[in-house]
Design a protein around this motif. Structure first.
Motif, PDB file in Angstrom:
ATOM      1  N   LEU A  63     -30.869 -20.018  -4.308  1.00 28.26           N
ATOM      2  CA  LEU A  63     -29.814 -19.041  -4.630  1.00 28.26           C
ATOM      3  C   LEU A  63     -29.659 -18.017  -3.508  1.00 28.26           C
ATOM      4  CD1 LEU A  63     -30.243 -18.399  -8.445  1.00 28.26           C
ATOM      5  CD2 LEU A  63     -28.233 -19.331  -7.299  1.00 28.26           C
ATOM      6  N   LEU A  64     -30.763 -17.594  -2.939  1.00 29.04           N
ATOM      7  CA  LEU A  64     -30.681 -16.663  -1.808  1.00 29.04           C
ATOM      8  C   LEU A  64     -29.968 -17.313  -0.626  1.00 29.04           C
ATOM      9  CD1 LEU A  64     -34.177 -14.951  -1.912  1.00 29.04           C
ATOM     10  CD2 LEU A  64     -31.972 -13.903  -2.385  1.00 29.04           C
ATOM     11  N   ALA A  65     -30.295 -18.568  -0.352  1.00 32.64           N
ATOM     12  CA  ALA A  65     -29.637 -19.292   0.735  1.00 32.64           C
ATOM     13  C   ALA A  65     -28.150 -19.478   0.442  1.00 32.64           C
ATOM     14  CB  ALA A  65     -30.313 -20.638   0.952  1.00 32.64           C
ATOM     15  N   ALA A  66     -27.822 -19.815  -0.795  1.00 26.63           N
ATOM     16  CA  ALA A  66     -26.418 -20.005  -1.182  1.00 26.63           C
ATOM     17  C   ALA A  66     -25.650 -18.692  -1.089  1.00 26.63           C
ATOM     18  CB  ALA A  66     -26.332 -20.572  -2.596  1.00 26.63           C
ATOM     19  N   ASP A  67     -26.278 -17.596  -1.470  1.00 29.59           N
ATOM     20  CA  ASP A  67     -25.616 -16.294  -1.389  1.00 29.59           C
ATOM     21  C   ASP A  67     -25.305 -15.939   0.060  1.00 29.59           C
ATOM     22  OD1 ASP A  67     -24.631 -13.839  -2.586  1.00 29.59           O
ATOM     23  OD2 ASP A  67     -26.381 -12.871  -1.678  1.00 29.59           O
ATOM     24  N   THR A  68     -26.246 -16.222   0.938  1.00 25.21           N
ATOM     25  CA  THR A  68     -26.028 -15.960   2.368  1.00 25.21           C
ATOM     26  C   THR A  68     -24.892 -16.823   2.892  1.00 25.21           C
ATOM     27  OG1 THR A  68     -28.350 -15.408   2.664  1.00 25.21           O
ATOM     28  CG2 THR A  68     -27.128 -15.998   4.642  1.00 25.21           C
ATOM     29  N   GLU A  69     -24.899 -18.088   2.553  1.00 27.37           N
ATOM     30  CA  GLU A  69     -23.851 -19.008   3.006  1.00 27.37           C
ATOM     31  C   GLU A  69     -22.496 -18.598   2.434  1.00 27.37           C
ATOM     32  OE1 GLU A  69     -22.364 -22.204   5.195  1.00 27.37           O
ATOM     33  OE2 GLU A  69     -24.335 -21.276   5.241  1.00 27.37           O
ATOM     34  N   ALA A  70     -22.469 -18.221   1.161  1.00 27.71           N
ATOM     35  CA  ALA A  70     -21.215 -17.797   0.533  1.00 27.71           C
ATOM     36  C   ALA A  70     -20.653 -16.559   1.231  1.00 27.71           C
ATOM     37  CB  ALA A  70     -21.434 -17.512  -0.953  1.00 27.71           C
ATOM     38  N   SER A  71     -21.528 -15.639   1.609  1.00 29.81           N
ATOM     39  CA  SER A  71     -21.087 -14.436   2.316  1.00 29.81           C
ATOM     40  C   SER A  71     -20.439 -14.788   3.651  1.00 29.81           C
ATOM     41  CB  SER A  71     -22.268 -13.500   2.580  1.00 29.81           C
ATOM     42  OG  SER A  71     -22.778 -13.007   1.382  1.00 29.81           O
ATOM     43  N   MET A  72     -21.045 -15.729   4.364  1.00 25.20           N
ATOM     44  CA  MET A  72     -20.500 -16.120   5.666  1.00 25.20           C
ATOM     45  C   MET A  72     -19.177 -16.869   5.528  1.00 25.20           C
ATOM     46  SD  MET A  72     -23.800 -17.104   8.011  1.00 25.20           S
ATOM     47  CE  MET A  72     -24.350 -18.460   7.005  1.00 25.20           C
ATOM     48  N   LEU A  73     -19.027 -17.622   4.432  1.00 29.90           N
ATOM     49  CA  LEU A  73     -17.812 -18.403   4.222  1.00 29.90           C
ATOM     50  C   LEU A  73     -16.734 -17.637   3.459  1.00 29.90           C
ATOM     51  CD1 LEU A  73     -19.415 -21.836   3.260  1.00 29.90           C
ATOM     52  CD2 LEU A  73     -18.383 -21.189   5.458  1.00 29.90           C
ATOM     53  N   GLY A  74     -17.063 -16.438   2.996  1.00 28.03           N
ATOM     54  CA  GLY A  74     -16.099 -15.646   2.236  1.00 28.03           C
ATOM     55  C   GLY A  74     -15.903 -16.147   0.816  1.00 28.03           C
ATOM     56  N   ILE A  75     -16.910 -16.799   0.271  1.00 25.64           N
ATOM     57  CA  ILE A  75     -16.860 -17.312  -1.097  1.00 25.64           C
ATOM     58  C   ILE A  75     -17.496 -16.286  -2.020  1.00 25.64           C
ATOM     59  CG2 ILE A  75     -17.652 -19.136  -2.653  1.00 25.64           C
ATOM     60  CD1 ILE A  75     -17.803 -20.983  -0.189  1.00 25.64           C
ATOM     61  N   ALA A  76     -16.844 -15.986  -3.121  1.00 21.77           N
ATOM     62  CA  ALA A  76     -17.399 -15.052  -4.104  1.00 21.77           C
ATOM     63  C   ALA A  76     -18.360 -15.812  -5.018  1.00 21.77           C
ATOM     64  CB  ALA A  76     -16.288 -14.422  -4.925  1.00 21.77           C
TER      65      ALA A  76
END
Length: 147
Positions: A63-76
């Protein structure tokens, strides 16, 4: 082993929320952490695969990795953990290999990098569905093939 899992409340750090709103997702502030200093390899008497402990640990790390990736991709990312786990946020295979290091103290051995699917995963749930059975198979082999 469950007594090693504890909730940690992280203070909000607005200076770290680049590209995000001022509200930090609830699930990223209250993350279960496993005290790795007291985690030990399974003993001969402990022949039960530590599924629950591994699932908690991998879920938090992914989840931490996904949150970081989502932030970089602009995904909420959804604020509820159940929805965040299934959110379509890609997790790179190299990131997943790095996360495997965190399960070594629980398993009692380092899982091979080949445990991770080449190309990565489409979501946290996708990664969990792929990794947990493979880790269990590896663990069973190390235990002599008994369940």
């Amino acid at each position: 082993m469950i007594d090693r899992v504890r909730d940690v409340d992280y203070p909000e750090r607005k200076d770290l929320n680049v590209g995000k709103s001022d509200d930090i997702s609830v699930w990223t502030r209250n993350i279960r952490h496993i005290d790795m200093s007291s985690t030990s390899a399974p003993t001969k008497e402990q022949m039960v695969f530590p599924l629950h402990e591994l699932e908690l640990l991998l879920t938090d790390e992914l989840l931490l990795a996904a949150d970081t990736e989502a932030s970089m991709l602009g995904i909420a990312m959804p604020t509820q953990q159940a929805q965040a786990v299934t959110a379509p946020v890609p997790i790179d295979s190299l990131v997943a290999v790095g996360i495997l290091c965190s399960v070594e103290p629980v398993l009692g051995f380092p899982p091979p990098d080949a445990t991770v699917r080449a190309g990565g995963y489409a979501s946290v749930q996708d990664a969990l569905d792929h990794l947990l059975p493979r880790l269990e198979n590896q663990w069973q082999k190390k235990q002599g093939g008994t369940k």
